[in-house]
Scaffold this motif. Structure first.
Motif, PDB file in Angstrom:
ATOM      1  N   ASN A   5      -5.957  12.335   0.003  1.00 20.90           N
ATOM      2  CA  ASN A   5      -5.121  11.591   0.924  1.00 20.90           C
ATOM      3  C   ASN A   5      -6.006  10.793   1.855  1.00 20.90           C
ATOM      4  N   LYS A   6      -5.394   9.987   2.708  1.00 20.40           N
ATOM      5  CA  LYS A   6      -6.158   9.152   3.614  1.00 20.40           C
ATOM      6  C   LYS A   6      -7.247   9.954   4.321  1.00 20.40           C
TER       7      LYS A   6
ATOM      8  N   ASP B  94      -2.261  10.774  -2.360  1.00 17.25           N
ATOM      9  CA  ASP B  94      -2.469   9.732  -3.362  1.00 17.25           C
ATOM     10  C   ASP B  94      -2.698  10.320  -4.742  1.00 17.25           C
TER      11      ASP B  94
ATOM     12  N   ARG C 278       0.848  -1.194   0.000  1.00 11.99           N
ATOM     13  CA  ARG C 278       0.000   0.000   0.000  1.00 11.99           C
ATOM     14  C   ARG C 278       0.876   1.235   0.000  1.00 11.99           C
TER      15      ARG C 278
HETATM   16  C1  LIG Z   1       3.236   8.040   0.376  1.00  9.69           C
HETATM   17  S1  LIG Z   1       1.825   7.066   0.533  1.00  9.69           S
HETATM   18  C2  LIG Z   1       0.538   8.172   0.205  1.00  9.69           C
HETATM   19  C3  LIG Z   1      -0.776   7.743   0.816  1.00  9.69           C
HETATM   20  O1  LIG Z   1      -1.124   6.339   0.642  1.00  9.69           O
HETATM   21  C4  LIG Z   1      -1.870   5.918   1.793  1.00  9.69           C
HETATM   22  O2  LIG Z   1      -3.079   5.292   1.455  1.00  9.69           O
HETATM   23  P1  LIG Z   1      -3.239   3.686   1.684  1.00  9.69           P
HETATM   24  O3  LIG Z   1      -2.681   3.352   3.026  1.00  9.69           O
HETATM   25  O4  LIG Z   1      -4.734   3.466   1.560  1.00  9.69           O
HETATM   26  O5  LIG Z   1      -2.464   3.087   0.532  1.00  9.69           O
HETATM   27  C5  LIG Z   1      -2.170   7.195   2.520  1.00  9.69           C
HETATM   28  O6  LIG Z   1      -3.241   7.900   1.920  1.00  9.69           O
HETATM   29  C6  LIG Z   1      -0.868   7.914   2.310  1.00  9.69           C
HETATM   30  O7  LIG Z   1      -0.903   9.224   2.736  1.00  9.69           O
END
Ligand SMILES: CSC[C@H]1O[C@H](OP(=O)(O)O)[C@H](O)[C@@H]1O
Length: 341
Positions: free
Chosen positions: A238-239, A228, A49
């Protein structure tokens, strides 16, 4: 394929391995990945991820399949299958576009492998540049706050926002880090906490709903988050929970930075309203599943809304920390994000 070593992705003896992030911090288990179906599952389960890591893992899998002798046509179909694995992180789409260009060459096996290796090594460099630009913003003794996980686990290098914090710490700036646990999948509590312990970064884990009180008490000096997808006007996804942090930061006049490589910028996306937001399963909110098993604290049929990301408008952003430098609102309003190379 070269041997490549990242915190969550590695290649060894022409095999691709993924560190299963759903088992962290209690177990470290490397999983071999040999098929597109396996990679799609790993991405959708968040076993791999983080926007940059997702794109790099998918590209390395395509390179592996090319070395296994898959046809150009099959590889092109596989790229489109991988593109659908998760919709928000634009790094996946950008990286697959690079791989499709490589597959157009006559010697497509060699060019696909070279392209995937280049994407990996490029991200390592981009992370270092972001860390340097971001750490320069940090003053000695500051209390920083971050959300989700944006470290080595989410990239091929030192990370994005957490890479900034890591370098500021290594520079002896005596920082403290507040880590949002980041409901519902707890990337902060499980992954950022683990990375901080590995790196010796002084941190304290907080529930997401505690950030406001800390800001009100003057205990947060600067906020760094990842992304993202960044739209052309500077809005970014973003998250989920990032937007509320940005609003709180504006209210409390706390500098708020998004840290991302240029591979996370989508110049074809005019603004945040056009960013696709991934909806995820209800059970992620009803309970949690990990190496500790499954804990369900809500009624099994509780109706749930579970967007994996939210969008923060450019108006709430103090600066965009990119590998090329830090952009302010005036630069972004003048279209700087659409002119990145
Ligand atoms: C540098 S990672 C950017 C971003 O990815 C994460 O999402 P996920 O855990 O669902 O893949 C999160 O939004 C990070 O900030």
């Amino acid at each position: 394929m070269k041997n490549l070593t990242g915190l969550s992705i590695k290649t060894e003896q022409n095999q691709l391995f993924i560190l299963d992030q759903t088992l962290l911090p209690h177990q470290q288990q490397w999983l071999p990945c040999q098929t597109v179906a396996e990679m799609v599952q790993l991405i959708q389960n968040l076993q791999v991820r983080g926007a940059p890591a997702i794109g790099i893992a998918a590209s390395l899998l395509l390179a592996y399949r090319a070395e296994q002798g898959d046809s150009r046509q099959q590889l092109r179909q596989d790229a489109e299958t991988l593109r659908l694995a998760r919709p928000t992180a634009v790094n996946l789409m950008n990286n697959l576009d690079c791989m499709l260009q490589a597959l157009a060459a006559d010697d497509f096996v060699a060019t696909a492998v070279a392209c995937a290796e280049q994407l990996f090594s490029e991200d390592v460099e981009l992370c270092q540049h972001m860390a340097e630009h971001g750490a320069a913003l940090v003053k000695p003794g500051e209390q920083l706050l971050t959300h989700c996980n944006t470290g080595g686990l989410a990239t091929a290098g030192v990370g994005t926002a957490l890479g900034v914090v890591r370098l500021a710490h290594q520079q002896g700036k005596n920082i403290q880090l507040w880590v949002d646990e980041t409901r519902p999948l707890l990337q902060g509590g499980r992954l950022t906490a683990w990375e901080c312990q590995q790196l010796g970064i002084p941190y304290q884990l907080i529930c997401d709903n505690m950030a406001a009180m800390l800001m009100a008490r003057g205990q947060v000096d600067r906020i760094f988050v990842g992304s993202d997808r960044i739209a052309a006007n500077g809005d970014f996804a973003n998250k989920v929970g990032t937007y509320s942090l940005a609003v709180l930061a504006k209210y409390h006049q706390i500098p708020f930075y998004v840290v991302a490589p240029h591979t996370t910028v989508d110049p074809h996306c005019p603004d945040g309203s056009q960013i696709p937001i991934e909806q995820r399963s209800a059970n992620e909110v009803r309970g949690a599943t990990g190496s500790f098993g499954t804990i369900c604290w809500a009624p099994a049929d509780a109706p749930v809304y579970n967007p994996a990301f939210d969008v923060t408008p450019a108006s709430l952003v103090t600066g965009w920390v990119l590998d090329s430098g830090v952009l302010d609102q005036a630069a972004v309003a003048a279209g700087a994000l659409t002119r990145l190379t």
